[in-house]
Design an enzyme around this catalytic site. Sequence first.
Site, short mmCIF file in Angstrom:
data_model
loop_
_atom_site.label_atom_id
_atom_site.label_comp_id
_atom_site.label_asym_id
_atom_site.label_seq_id
_atom_site.Cartn_x
_atom_site.Cartn_y
_atom_site.Cartn_z
N ASP A 142 30.95 43.06 42.48
CA ASP A 142 32.25 42.89 43.10
C ASP A 142 32.25 41.74 44.11
O ASP A 142 31.34 41.64 44.95
CB ASP A 142 32.65 44.19 43.81
CG ASP A 142 33.96 44.07 44.55
OD1 ASP A 142 34.99 43.87 43.89
OD2 ASP A 142 33.95 44.16 45.80
N GLU A 200 32.36 38.95 39.77
CA GLU A 200 33.71 38.61 40.24
C GLU A 200 33.49 37.60 41.36
O GLU A 200 32.81 37.90 42.34
CB GLU A 200 34.46 39.82 40.77
CG GLU A 200 35.86 39.44 41.26
CD GLU A 200 36.49 40.49 42.16
OE1 GLU A 200 37.73 40.48 42.29
OE2 GLU A 200 35.76 41.29 42.76
#
Length: 604
Positions: free
Chosen positions: A262, A297
Amino acid sequence: MRRIHRMPFGAEITEDGVRFSLWAPTARDVSLVLEGSDLPMQASGDGWRRLTVPEARAGSRYAYRIDGNLTVPDPASRFQPYDVHGESLVVDPSAFEWSDGAWKGRPWEEAVLYELHVGTATPEGTYAALIPKLEDLRDLGITAIELLPLAEFPGRRNWGYDGVLLYAPDSAYGTPDDLKRLIDHAHSLGLMIFIDVVYNHFGPSGNYLHAYAETFFTQRHQTPWGAGINFDDAQSQTVRDFFVHNALYWLEEYHVDGLRFDAVHAILDDSEKHILAEIAGRIRASLRDREVHLVLENDANEARWLTRDGINPRLHTAQWNDDLHHCWHTLLTGEADGYYIDYADRPVERLGRCLSEGFAYQGEASAHRNGECRGERSDHLPPTAFVAFLQNHDQIGNRAFGERIGSLASPEQLALARAALLLAPQIPMLYMGEEWNASTPFLYFVDFADDEGLSNAVREGRQREFANFESFATNGTREIPDPTHNDTFLRSKLAWDERTQRPYADTLAETQGLLHLRRAEVLPLIRTSFLGARSSQPQAGFLHVLWRFEGGTLVFLANLGDAQAEMQFRPESHPIWKSPGVMLDGNRLRLPSWTGLFLKDHGR
């Protein structure tokens, strides 16, 4: 087959009992609290406290008492049934008998990702309740399930990004063995399992590391969540090891096939070897006999992490391509709020660049970022270095009312975008329920019931977040759903029954057909070497994208304008998919507004 990841952290069962290990470099005194009894822990150097207790066993409840007054859970707890403030439980990982000993994973080019949130994917919201859904997803054409973060979070409902105990799969969804049964069954069906991990911050409730390991964090870096995690300051090696082991733990002890990291742009590290490189390098060195996929990401569009060694990724396999989503969203909705302003000026051109080169922003100035340059060149990377999507948990749930793209775009427009997503050579990802255009929203929800101040802060922050969005202002009479209310969570649960009803059943059949077409026509191409791609706009609003592979050529033609478009195509090409309304006359095409087709030939 039994599996365990050995690590210096946490509680580990040995021949002599259970060894408890806590890194507490800034604590004066530490005691192990085992089944209610305090046992002093002696310092063993470099900030470590260790104690082996012969009578401890799997199922024993334990915690640590810091400086005589604060009782905290184990930061490396394998199971936390009493939530983030409660006692930890000793777990014997080797007690679970796996049946997937022959499973080595699947090649990345076969990946069709399906992102889901365990708590809302089924009415029960558990690992066990997901198991009966897996066969349907396999038959749909899905090959990989991506689970939103599982690390123990506060309360009973959360997206997962407020996790604070990174080794404990959240007890709201079931036990560690329940999760292992889900993964084991997925592998029996040929499905990969990915887990989303968060290494840029800890959640705001239940993180006690500051109390006994101040050097776990550093003032050298400031993040949106406060002091940065210490990856590059004094005593950082133990911190780095904590995260390296966590990644290996999910891959080895839980036998997952990949990790999605993330918001890595918020992982701040000035070390000679960035923690992202260390994690990926350790994984690649340790798991050479398996297909393991590492997905980023990264809002900074740093193509350097995706470098190939020949055809294989040197470190990370792919990145979520937010640019591609933003182009499609702007075209489908006309929205230009927030970061969409960077795509609203030339959306068709930018879409073409994403499809052919990866990122739309490869070093250009961003208006949304006040002229700051963003991104690195990505045109040398294969399409499979990018994960494409029309929606995900962020892009739905970070809207004020959690609307899915199906409620914002016309069915005709969405049908074209869906075909482009599933037949282009990038790795496609669907968000749970997208395959039938689910009617349910996915809203932002949390559970900070034990901290009213934090709950109030979340409510107020949610209101402020949307105050300047024009799309919200037009809905200003609607009250933003309270993220702390259980009803907000319940409204986000999928309604699986609707998938058998029209028009949902029609969309489901269309999605299944496209995925089967991808497997038959597109996958054989992307299994061969990528030779290059280009995009152009022969007419206003018209997009032409061509990808060349060793095994042949794939072409996407789309009319995204308002007027009918006409053009020719190579006679040796043959259509593998076309929108209703597209007219073929020899090698001439007529495409009404918002229609398109895919062509394939064996030349290069």
